[in-house]
Design a protein around this motif. Structure first.
Motif, PDB file in Angstrom:
ATOM      1  N   TRP A  81       0.846  -1.174   0.000  1.00  0.00           N
ATOM      2  CA  TRP A  81       0.000   0.000   0.000  1.00  0.00           C
ATOM      3  C   TRP A  81       0.887   1.230   0.000  1.00  0.00           C
ATOM      4  O   TRP A  81       1.705   1.399   0.898  1.00  0.00           O
ATOM      5  N   ASN A  82       0.753   2.065  -1.008  1.00  0.00           N
ATOM      6  CA  ASN A  82       1.546   3.285  -1.136  1.00  0.00           C
ATOM      7  C   ASN A  82       3.041   3.011  -1.006  1.00  0.00           C
ATOM      8  O   ASN A  82       3.757   3.730  -0.310  1.00  0.00           O
ATOM      9  N   GLY A  83       3.490   1.947  -1.651  1.00  0.00           N
ATOM     10  CA  GLY A  83       4.909   1.639  -1.681  1.00  0.00           C
ATOM     11  C   GLY A  83       5.482   1.003  -0.437  1.00  0.00           C
ATOM     12  O   GLY A  83       6.691   0.885  -0.293  1.00  0.00           O
ATOM     13  N   ARG A  84       4.628   0.601   0.495  1.00  0.00           N
ATOM     14  CA  ARG A  84       5.144  -0.063   1.701  1.00  0.00           C
ATOM     15  C   ARG A  84       4.402  -1.366   1.945  1.00  0.00           C
ATOM     16  O   ARG A  84       3.268  -1.542   1.512  1.00  0.00           O
ATOM     17  N   THR A  85       5.052  -2.245   2.654  1.00  0.00           N
ATOM     18  CA  THR A  85       4.453  -3.526   3.002  1.00  0.00           C
ATOM     19  C   THR A  85       3.647  -3.362   4.283  1.00  0.00           C
ATOM     20  O   THR A  85       4.145  -2.810   5.263  1.00  0.00           O
ATOM     21  N   VAL A  86       2.420  -3.817   4.250  1.00  0.00           N
ATOM     22  CA  VAL A  86       1.524  -3.705   5.392  1.00  0.00           C
ATOM     23  C   VAL A  86       1.122  -5.105   5.836  1.00  0.00           C
ATOM     24  O   VAL A  86       0.776  -5.952   5.010  1.00  0.00           O
ATOM     25  N   HIS A  87       1.170  -5.341   7.135  1.00  0.00           N
ATOM     26  CA  HIS A  87       0.720  -6.609   7.712  1.00  0.00           C
ATOM     27  C   HIS A  87      -0.756  -6.451   8.068  1.00  0.00           C
ATOM     28  O   HIS A  87      -1.150  -5.480   8.701  1.00  0.00           O
ATOM     29  N   ASN A  88      -1.561  -7.385   7.639  1.00  0.00           N
ATOM     30  CA  ASN A  88      -2.996  -7.364   7.885  1.00  0.00           C
ATOM     31  C   ASN A  88      -3.393  -8.551   8.740  1.00  0.00           C
ATOM     32  O   ASN A  88      -2.984  -9.680   8.462  1.00  0.00           O
ATOM     33  N   ILE A  89      -4.187  -8.292   9.776  1.00  0.00           N
ATOM     34  CA  ILE A  89      -4.732  -9.349  10.626  1.00  0.00           C
ATOM     35  C   ILE A  89      -6.242  -9.288  10.473  1.00  0.00           C
ATOM     36  O   ILE A  89      -6.862  -8.269  10.781  1.00  0.00           O
ATOM     37  N   GLN A  90      -6.811 -10.361   9.949  1.00  0.00           N
ATOM     38  CA  GLN A  90      -8.236 -10.391   9.622  1.00  0.00           C
ATOM     39  C   GLN A  90      -8.979 -11.367  10.521  1.00  0.00           C
ATOM     40  O   GLN A  90      -8.665 -12.548  10.549  1.00  0.00           O
ATOM     41  N   SER A  91      -9.971 -10.860  11.253  1.00  0.00           N
ATOM     42  CA  SER A  91     -10.862 -11.699  12.060  1.00  0.00           C
ATOM     43  C   SER A  91     -12.057 -12.063  11.197  1.00  0.00           C
ATOM     44  O   SER A  91     -12.672 -11.193  10.573  1.00  0.00           O
ATOM     45  N   ASN A  92     -12.392 -13.351  11.163  1.00  0.00           N
ATOM     46  CA  ASN A  92     -13.460 -13.849  10.299  1.00  0.00           C
ATOM     47  C   ASN A  92     -14.629 -14.352  11.131  1.00  0.00           C
ATOM     48  O   ASN A  92     -14.430 -15.007  12.155  1.00  0.00           O
ATOM     49  N   PHE A  93     -15.842 -14.060  10.651  1.00  0.00           N
ATOM     50  CA  PHE A  93     -17.047 -14.407  11.396  1.00  0.00           C
ATOM     51  C   PHE A  93     -18.055 -15.106  10.492  1.00  0.00           C
ATOM     52  O   PHE A  93     -18.266 -14.687   9.348  1.00  0.00           O
ATOM     53  N   LEU A  94     -18.660 -16.140  11.030  1.00  0.00           N
ATOM     54  CA  LEU A  94     -19.767 -16.826  10.378  1.00  0.00           C
ATOM     55  C   LEU A  94     -21.010 -15.996  10.662  1.00  0.00           C
ATOM     56  O   LEU A  94     -21.318 -15.702  11.824  1.00  0.00           O
ATOM     57  N   VAL A  95     -21.714 -15.588   9.605  1.00  0.00           N
ATOM     58  CA  VAL A  95     -22.838 -14.662   9.747  1.00  0.00           C
ATOM     59  C   VAL A  95     -24.079 -15.228   9.069  1.00  0.00           C
ATOM     60  O   VAL A  95     -23.998 -15.781   7.969  1.00  0.00           O
ATOM     61  N   ARG A  96     -25.204 -15.038   9.737  1.00  0.00           N
ATOM     62  CA  ARG A  96     -26.505 -15.386   9.168  1.00  0.00           C
ATOM     63  C   ARG A  96     -27.164 -14.083   8.723  1.00  0.00           C
ATOM     64  O   ARG A  96     -27.221 -13.125   9.504  1.00  0.00           O
ATOM     65  N   PRO A  97     -27.668 -14.018   7.478  1.00  0.00           N
ATOM     66  CA  PRO A  97     -28.335 -12.792   7.044  1.00  0.00           C
ATOM     67  C   PRO A  97     -29.683 -12.625   7.732  1.00  0.00           C
ATOM     68  O   PRO A  97     -30.418 -13.586   7.923  1.00  0.00           O
ATOM     69  N   LEU A  98     -30.005 -11.399   8.102  1.00  0.00           N
ATOM     70  CA  LEU A  98     -31.308 -11.071   8.678  1.00  0.00           C
ATOM     71  C   LEU A  98     -32.188 -10.353   7.659  1.00  0.00           C
ATOM     72  O   LEU A  98     -33.403 -10.278   7.836  1.00  0.00           O
ATOM     73  N   THR A  99     -31.546  -9.788   6.624  1.00  0.00           N
ATOM     74  CA  THR A  99     -32.260  -9.163   5.519  1.00  0.00           C
ATOM     75  C   THR A  99     -31.688  -9.710   4.218  1.00  0.00           C
ATOM     76  O   THR A  99     -30.588 -10.285   4.225  1.00  0.00           O
TER      77      THR A  99
END
Length: 157
Positions: free
Chosen positions: A86-104
């Motif tokens: 991103w913009n010429g630099r290395t970025v570490h990303n930590i992603q939390s994942n969730f199981l989701v049920r749609p309500l709409t």
């Protein structure tokens, strides 16, 4: 007992993803071609967690922003990490994942060049998703295993 000191990760992003399952399908959204990061890539709704926001709330906010849907977090599926440029630099990303049920179910996309698909789980391997999104979905499916009949993840319609 030996104490291990863990240094905080510098220059990192905290992300949250909503893996939305409904009647043996998963929601995919194609990013706009105007996106600076991964334009026109298919994936699950995901984005940065805001300052002071809990990751599960961030996942539901991203679902609203990217698909116009309300949802309910059923389970924390786990975390994944990756690096990006991103913009010429290395970025570490930590992603939390969730199981989701749609309500709409009335999907509203923020840009006219975006698209969405309720992909049947049986077609997951043949869809051509990138390894990160495929791994994120698989992680959520493992979290759903105690209820192997995914049809119970749907809201009444």
């Amino acid at each position: 007992m030996r104490t291990i000191r863990v240094e905080p990760v510098k220059d990192h992003n905290r992300l949250a993803a909503a893996v939305v399952l409904h009647r043996d399908t998963v929601l995919l959204v194609r990013r706009s071609e105007r996106e600076l990061f991964l334009p026109r890539v298919w994936g699950v709704p995901c984005g940065k967690v805001e300052q002071g926001e809990r990751p599960e709330h961030g996942a539901l906010r991203e679902l609203r922003e990217e698909a116009g849907l309300a949802g309910e977090v059923l389970a924390a599926a786990g975390e994944r990490s990756f690096t990006s440029q991103w913009n010429g630099r290395t970025v570490h990303n930590i992603q939390s994942n969730f199981l989701v049920r749609p309500l709409t179910f009335d999907i509203v996309l923020p840009a006219s060049d975006q698209a969405y698909e309720w992909l049947p789980l049986r077609a997951l391997e043949s869809r051509g998703l990138d390894a990160h999104n495929l791994g994120t979905i698989r992680q959520a499916l493992r979290a759903a295993q105690p209820s192997s009949d995914l049809s119970d993840l749907s809201a009444s319609t």
